[in-house]
Enzyme design. Structure first.
Site, mmCIF file in Angstrom:
data_model
loop_
_atom_site.group_PDB
_atom_site.id
_atom_site.type_symbol
_atom_site.label_atom_id
_atom_site.label_comp_id
_atom_site.label_asym_id
_atom_site.label_seq_id
_atom_site.Cartn_x
_atom_site.Cartn_y
_atom_site.Cartn_z
ATOM 1 N N SER A 1 28.347 -9.136 -26.665
ATOM 2 C CA SER A 1 28.491 -10.519 -26.215
ATOM 3 C C SER A 1 27.312 -10.949 -25.349
ATOM 4 O O SER A 1 26.847 -12.082 -25.432
ATOM 5 C CB SER A 1 29.796 -10.684 -25.431
ATOM 6 O OG SER A 1 30.895 -10.413 -26.260
ATOM 7 N N ASN A 2 26.818 -10.036 -24.502
ATOM 8 C CA ASN A 2 25.665 -10.367 -23.679
ATOM 9 C C ASN A 2 24.374 -10.419 -24.484
ATOM 10 O O ASN A 2 23.360 -10.878 -23.988
ATOM 11 C CB ASN A 2 25.531 -9.372 -22.521
ATOM 12 C CG ASN A 2 26.625 -9.597 -21.494
ATOM 13 O OD1 ASN A 2 26.585 -10.565 -20.759
ATOM 14 N ND2 ASN A 2 27.625 -8.722 -21.471
ATOM 15 N N LYS B 1 35.918 -0.137 -26.113
ATOM 16 C CA LYS B 1 35.393 -0.848 -24.956
ATOM 17 C C LYS B 1 36.405 -1.936 -24.628
ATOM 18 O O LYS B 1 36.617 -2.858 -25.424
ATOM 19 C CB LYS B 1 34.039 -1.495 -25.273
ATOM 20 C CG LYS B 1 33.534 -2.374 -24.118
ATOM 21 C CD LYS B 1 32.318 -3.213 -24.468
ATOM 22 C CE LYS B 1 31.952 -4.100 -23.264
ATOM 23 N NZ LYS B 1 30.848 -5.030 -23.555
ATOM 24 N N SER C 1 37.244 -4.927 -22.189
ATOM 25 C CA SER C 1 36.583 -5.805 -21.219
ATOM 26 C C SER C 1 37.548 -6.680 -20.441
ATOM 27 O O SER C 1 37.123 -7.651 -19.810
ATOM 28 C CB SER C 1 35.558 -6.697 -21.941
ATOM 29 O OG SER C 1 34.542 -5.915 -22.508
ATOM 30 N N GLY D 1 34.683 -2.374 -19.800
ATOM 31 C CA GLY D 1 33.690 -3.358 -20.202
ATOM 32 C C GLY D 1 33.281 -4.331 -19.117
ATOM 33 O O GLY D 1 32.652 -5.346 -19.405
#
Lengths: 298, 298, 298, 298
Positions: free
Chosen positions: A47-48, A166, A168, A191
């Protein structure tokens, strides 16, 4: 099936853009810096990494370039989740062929109301069946509005090619519920750095942390302190890092994370539109937060 | 800028798949049937068209084939919204080149928390500036978890190349707020048949309706009745259609819509994974609902 | 069981406070004004009446005083919903004894996750069984975060002492679903003036409308126009009233409604803490909106 | 202002009912059992005490009886939050007069959209100003749909008569944010046993835990283990308790908690309607969970 050691800290790296194009020199520059910090590996196209803004061709090239720029002691994990099963499988296989060591697969989510346990079970099973590399589930309701249930993760953890998750959510109760039900060789990765200490204490083996883009050593320090049983020190550093992490995630998002990278000697640059770059006012606020956390000198 | 007449009913058509591939013969078959019903045009690659499951190449070919199969008296509106501004512009321009008459552009939504008014204003302005064909805004919070504000729509309605909005909230209050603030030549289209009567009564010029895939004549009948001031009859037909529309949208989704198409003489077929096809039990429930609404005989 | 005629417009009246106490003279003053407008009756101790801020004793006295001040041609409907079944029954019986013609009973909601269909069915059945006056269900998810399902309303509509529902969702699709399933003698009342036209067109017999506190004649005009089949005029007045209604509900809440009452010749006054009175800035914005809607002269 | 030592574990005790009335003998019986376990005190009239179902008179009597039944080594904390400021102040003062050592004050929430920082600041300040005993803020968005911001808690922590907060979000990130900004003498209490370990590790001084109604010794053990730096053992016990706590809170609610009490030698009994008692099927599931966690023998 290949095994993978996920113990450690991974930044979900940002994708650098110059003039609207993926900037591979800047990518290599950042990787060179990260590679000296003790990070276990890199997650690309998370996402980043603005993965939703990359074309199919850009995604392949980005993995190729990242693998080339990353030293052998580090893992490269590719974010390969697409909305359709067939596109996810194709991308996962291509990334494996290009040298990625594992694939991080986000829950499909556009038709969120229909992504029930049966649909997600079939999806992740199909992807794992067809992937030459281990699969990590990626649960990020903040963006997807879909939350994988503990029951489903337990089922999926039986699959020999699904290596971990993961998560988040930052919800340590949910991590605890997962810890109670998954197979012993299934790894939990937290996450969000704001919950790193609590998550490690609860049994996570590591983290995929936006904060590790800008403060890899601090993330690793928390990781080491918990491993060494130095909880009081871990807590102190965790509390110090929370404001920074909240800033570069919840408050200012990817544009804020990139702005912080620019302040700290990495290449951040602008996000792709429609994401707007941080305003000067926002940058000033981010700078204050970095200074207060002693990541930046006054 | 080209003008476009949006008065009327448009089905957001499903995308037929056979053996996992887009099935163009079945598409032409459906279009042939729809073309005889009085529909104003077709919306291709909307949410009911599983646009998120189509590759960039499939999208171009689908528009090309749809344009070829659609008679001249009907409009073809292409769903061209992607997450990134540049990809949306490229797809919009390509679809225009392939003969689409307008583009329906969904709000970007993965980074929903950052899709504030400034970001969406810049996005839709950039897309409209670069598009050779009129743009329709597409507001569908059910899938995107983003809701365009009336204030922003008012601003965007000033743009000479933004012709209207498809609002799928089913919220007639929101439609009323829009009606109060947009330019006179900006068209409001309702995006759910369950609110068709109320929306038309409130000033909408037409609808983009999943239900029009399977019950185009009933949708058109409501449209005509309201135009003719026969509100009591319109209400009765509206009430009769609500259970059907709820079934093929909220309750059973795109798989249910496709199942209903198969029952009613269209080609529906299976959705692409990870969407699961309707179960036999669900199909039986859908059949009951169609029978009760006299769309299917017992 | 007594019958009740709910056709018409009812304001959920505000509760006037002076020096922190319920102000009965101001109440009588307002009722005197409302009684000359054609309103069908008054709803006391609804959400706009700040019922949650009234003690058990205040509630009884407020009903007694309202009944005394209300002319015979108008109904008095008492909001009697409490969290516990026994307290709701006791209050309903007391209000009946004090002259209320019907009781409006909100869904219990503190333990919202447990207010499933079985719990709500048992609750409303028990209240209706023990009430000497007709019961109206009150569905207001905006405050309660609980939404009564159409299926449950259909069941409850069979009860001889449950006369109707006030639905404040503003969702005309939900009203349509209700219209399809309830008994013929079960009345639907819309609970927000912004959806009045659409709701009446869909079969509602009337409305319980915050806006009717300050603009009773306009609400009644919409009601009459729809009854007379003058939909185009109804629509115009509806659109004109939406900004006012949104202001005194969603945007500025009960304090804003009370401020508008003060501007329009009613007694509004301050809400009870913790509700804060409207600021001067808010009052100025409300004034602008009232002027624009021609409820107040410049 | 009186000081209060909140270090330790507090059950938010259930309110026993027999034939619909508060059952004081059963209350004394439970308190007798709890008093031998090392619990620091009792919270009466919290969410697990069904406070919303108690009349004003019942609340006073319940505090009186609880104070009388509780040995001197234990604190009695009264849940005194009502919707209105004046009612909360009155109840708080009365409970103080009846011997309660502190008051737990939930956020008002019916008009949730208006409970902004200014309104909540004024509310809690007024209550604390008028209270003879220390005030604890009570943040429980699961029931109230209101979340107190860290910024507001920081402000309120300056008040000499606001001693701490019970935060029931289970969100350790939020607890960390609070830890970073509150005054040194402001105590953080976690409000869910599923996050007890993580919360204590993050700096909470104790917990107000539904689970402590049925498993006080296990809650205390986690508390002691963390205090003694035995994190690995604490984690193991925490993981073992999560399924039990999730059962008696999220999954089966207060009725489930009461059913578990009956199984474990306490008096649980039925909740007040509209809460429905646990079904036999639910009781059987709860029993399984208690057995698996070794709280009950097979």
């Amino acid at each position: 099936m290949p095994q993978i050691d996920l113990n450690g800290i991974f930044p979900p790296i940002t994708t650098p853009f110059v003039d609207g194009n993926v900037a591979y020199d800047q990518l290599a520059f950042n990787i060179e810096k990260w590679s000296k910090t003790g990070l276990k590996g890199l997650v690309v196209m998370g996402s980043n990494g603005e993965y939703v803004y990359l074309s199919a061709a850009e995604k392949r090239k980005l993995i190729e370039k990242t693998v080339a720029a990353t030293p052998d002691h580090m893992l490269v994990i590719a974010g390969t989740g697409c909305e359709s099963t067939q596109e996810t499988i194709a991308l996962t296989r291509d990334c494996a062929g290009l040298g990625a060591h594992a694939a991080l697969v986000v829950t499909p989510h556009y038709y969120g109301g229909r992504m029930n346990e049966a649909a997600l079970l079939a999806y992740f099973t199909a992807v794992a069946d067809h992937s030459p590399i281990p699969i990590l589930l990626y649960n990020v309701p903040k963006f997807t509005h879909v939350n994988i249930s503990a029951k489903l993760v337990a089922q999926l953890s039986d699959h020999p090619n699904i290596a971990g998750i993961k998560d988040s959510t930052g919800n340590v109760i949910q991590l605890g519920e997962l810890a109670n039900v998954v197979d012993a060789d299934f790894d939990l990765l937290v996450g969000t750095a704001s919950a790193l200490f609590g998550a490690l204490a609860m049994g996570c083996v590591g983290g995929v942390l936006a904060l590790a883009n800008i403060a890899p050593r601090q993330c690793l320090k928390i990781y080491e302190l918990v491993k060494d049983g130095k909880y009081e020190e871990a807590k102190k550093l965790q509390l110090k890092m929370i404001p920074v992490n909240q800033a570069v995630t919840a408050t200012y998002g990817v544009p804020g994370l990139k702005a912080a990278m620019d302040m700290l000697g990495y290449f951040g640059g602008a996000p792709r539109p429609p994401l707007l770059p941080s305003s000067e006012k926002e940058k000033s606020e981010i700078r204050e937060i970095l200074i207060k956390a002693e990541l930046l000198s006054d």
